[in-house]
Design a protein around this motif. Structure first.
Motif, PDB file in Angstrom:
ATOM      1  N   LEU A   1       0.441  -1.851  14.489  1.00 48.93           N
ATOM      2  CA  LEU A   1       1.375  -1.247  13.547  1.00 48.93           C
ATOM      3  C   LEU A   1       0.592  -0.685  12.369  1.00 48.93           C
ATOM      4  O   LEU A   1      -0.156  -1.413  11.708  1.00 48.93           O
ATOM      5  N   ARG A   2       0.764   0.599  12.121  1.00 45.57           N
ATOM      6  CA  ARG A   2       0.011   1.286  11.065  1.00 45.57           C
ATOM      7  C   ARG A   2       0.985   2.010  10.155  1.00 45.57           C
ATOM      8  O   ARG A   2       1.800   2.810  10.622  1.00 45.57           O
ATOM      9  N   VAL A   3       0.923   1.716   8.864  1.00 45.01           N
ATOM     10  CA  VAL A   3       1.779   2.367   7.873  1.00 45.01           C
ATOM     11  C   VAL A   3       0.881   3.185   6.951  1.00 45.01           C
ATOM     12  O   VAL A   3       0.118   2.635   6.161  1.00 45.01           O
ATOM     13  N   VAL A   4       0.977   4.493   7.079  1.00 45.14           N
ATOM     14  CA  VAL A   4       0.149   5.391   6.265  1.00 45.14           C
ATOM     15  C   VAL A   4       0.836   5.707   4.950  1.00 45.14           C
ATOM     16  O   VAL A   4       0.245   5.579   3.869  1.00 45.14           O
ATOM     17  N   SER A   5       2.108   6.105   5.026  1.00 38.30           N
ATOM     18  CA  SER A   5       2.832   6.473   3.811  1.00 38.30           C
ATOM     19  C   SER A   5       4.292   6.066   3.928  1.00 38.30           C
ATOM     20  O   SER A   5       5.040   6.625   4.723  1.00 38.30           O
ATOM     21  N   ALA A   6       4.676   5.063   3.136  1.00 39.99           N
ATOM     22  CA  ALA A   6       6.066   4.615   3.018  1.00 39.99           C
ATOM     23  C   ALA A   6       6.256   4.102   1.597  1.00 39.99           C
ATOM     24  O   ALA A   6       6.316   2.892   1.356  1.00 39.99           O
ATOM     25  N   PRO A   7       6.346   4.999   0.622  1.00 44.20           N
ATOM     26  CA  PRO A   7       6.313   4.613  -0.794  1.00 44.20           C
ATOM     27  C   PRO A   7       7.505   3.802  -1.271  1.00 44.20           C
ATOM     28  O   PRO A   7       7.436   3.213  -2.356  1.00 44.20           O
ATOM     29  N   ARG A   8       8.598   3.733  -0.480  1.00 42.13           N
ATOM     30  CA  ARG A   8       9.772   2.973  -0.905  1.00 42.13           C
ATOM     31  C   ARG A   8       9.987   1.708  -0.076  1.00 42.13           C
ATOM     32  O   ARG A   8      11.057   1.096  -0.150  1.00 42.13           O
ATOM     33  N   LEU A   9       9.012   1.295   0.682  1.00 44.36           N
ATOM     34  CA  LEU A   9       9.173   0.139   1.566  1.00 44.36           C
ATOM     35  C   LEU A   9       9.514  -1.112   0.763  1.00 44.36           C
ATOM     36  O   LEU A   9       8.774  -1.505  -0.147  1.00 44.36           O
ATOM     37  N   ARG A  10      10.652  -1.753   1.127  1.00 41.59           N
ATOM     38  CA  ARG A  10      11.118  -2.934   0.404  1.00 41.59           C
ATOM     39  C   ARG A  10      11.106  -4.188   1.274  1.00 41.59           C
ATOM     40  O   ARG A  10      10.882  -5.290   0.758  1.00 41.59           O
TER      41      ARG A  10
END
Length: 345
Positions: free
Chosen positions: A248-257
């Motif tokens: 699992l790779r998260v590059v850009s998720a600026p609102r991840l809660r």
């Protein structure tokens, strides 16, 4: 004393069986179920899968669609109705009674079947349903490659459960859903990787194929969130007997809660510059200052620290039974408000 329009809204929210039975309570209500927004779930008809019962279900579903004068809100077609009855299924989806349909669920197969032996599912006519469809749930079937051309501009929720779908079709369907807010990929096969680039998705839930199912030719190995500016809930989860893993790779998720559940199902987790990886480690069990036993187990630990994720407020961890493992994660999430921890199996 309620007006018919209000009664209709009440009836359409009841289970199909209860909504139909409501007609016997009052002579004034005889017409309410037929004229209210259609909520047809064929599970209330299911029992034995005998030939006579299958024919009865086919006749009943056809009859309801033929006589219902109101618009449709929800339709769910299950195994007995769809499997082996593709002609009737396609006829239903072209029925004028489904004009205005908002929720569609199609589950033509059974869990734990080898999907390689199931013919592709005939797709609903997209032009008729695209105007109003908001929720689409498809399960236990094979989606043809032509699914990539589907376009549902108002679809808000797309759920694929136990579906075999090619990588091109998998990425093509969400691309044609301009209002998609929730995407669920549960035990789907036929593709090796998922790439999420969406300006609308707020919830993403993924799980790897069940290890007790017949092994498919291609299984999911990597999920990459490349650019999801509105993503708030990322839920990688596993089923009880699932033994496969993915990255699992998260590059850009600026609102991840919300993030979780993080377990050994994820062999490698990349959150920006921070990298977690499942590694083998030796554990000493100590009692009264003496090592009484040793154990070798797999644990997820940070192998590289980068920027902290300050937007994440809730984190769920599985397969964790020691505080040092929890602390290893907490260094990356300094603004947590809720932490869920399960020892797992």
């Amino acid at each position: 004393l309620l007006p018919d329009c209000v009664l209709g809204e009440i009836v359409t929210r009841l289970p199909t069986r209860d909504g139909a039975r409501l007609q016997v309570l009052s002579s004034r209500w005889h017409h309410v179920w037929r004229s209210s927004p259609l909520n047809l779930d064929d599970r209330f008809l299911h029992g034995s899968a005998s030939t006579s019962r299958v024919l009865m279900i086919l006749c009943l579903v056809s009859h309801v669609l033929a006589v219902h004068p109101g618009h449709a809100r929800r339709l769910r077609l299950g195994t007995i109705s769809v499997a082996g009855n593709s002609a009737a299924y396609e006829h239903w989806l072209r029925s004028p009674a489904l004009d205005g349909l908002q929720v569609l669920g199609i589950h033509p197969g059974l869990p734990c079947l080898d999907l390689r032996t199931i013919p592709p599912l005939p797709l609903p006519p997209p032009l008729r349903l695209a105007r109003t469809l908001r929720v689409l749930r498809v399960g236990s079937c094979v989606l043809p490659s032509t699914a990539a051309a589907l376009s549902f501009p108002h679809l808000e929720t797309l759920s694929l459960c136990g579906v075999s779908v090619s990588e091109d079709a998998l990425h093509g369907v969400p691309a044609g859903c301009l209002a998609l807010g929730t995407l669920v990929l549960d035990e789907c096969t036929g593709f090796a990787q998922v790439k999420i680039t969406s300006s609308t998705i707020r919830t993403l839930a993924v799980s790897v194929a069940h290890s007790m199912n017949p092994m498919p030719e291609v299984m999911m190995r990597r999920v990459t969130v490349e650019n999801a500016p509105r993503l708030e809930y990322l839920a990688p989860f596993r089923h009880r007997f699932s033994g496969e893993s993915f990255e699992l790779r998260v590059v850009s998720a600026p609102r991840l809660r919300f993030l979780g559940c993080i377990s050994r199902t994820i062999s490698r987790l990349e959150l920006g510059d921070t990298v977690f990886k499942v590694t083998r480690c030796h554990i000493d069990h100590v009692h009264q200052g003496k090592v009484i036993s040793q154990e070798t187990r797999s644990e997820m630990r940070a192998v590289r620290y980068g920027a902290t994720l300050q937007t994440v407020k809730s984190l769920a961890l599985e397969d964790v039974d020691r505080t040092d493992v929890v602390c290893n994660f907490l260094r990356c999430f300094p603004c947590l408000e809720k932490l869920y921890v399960s020892a797992g199996s």
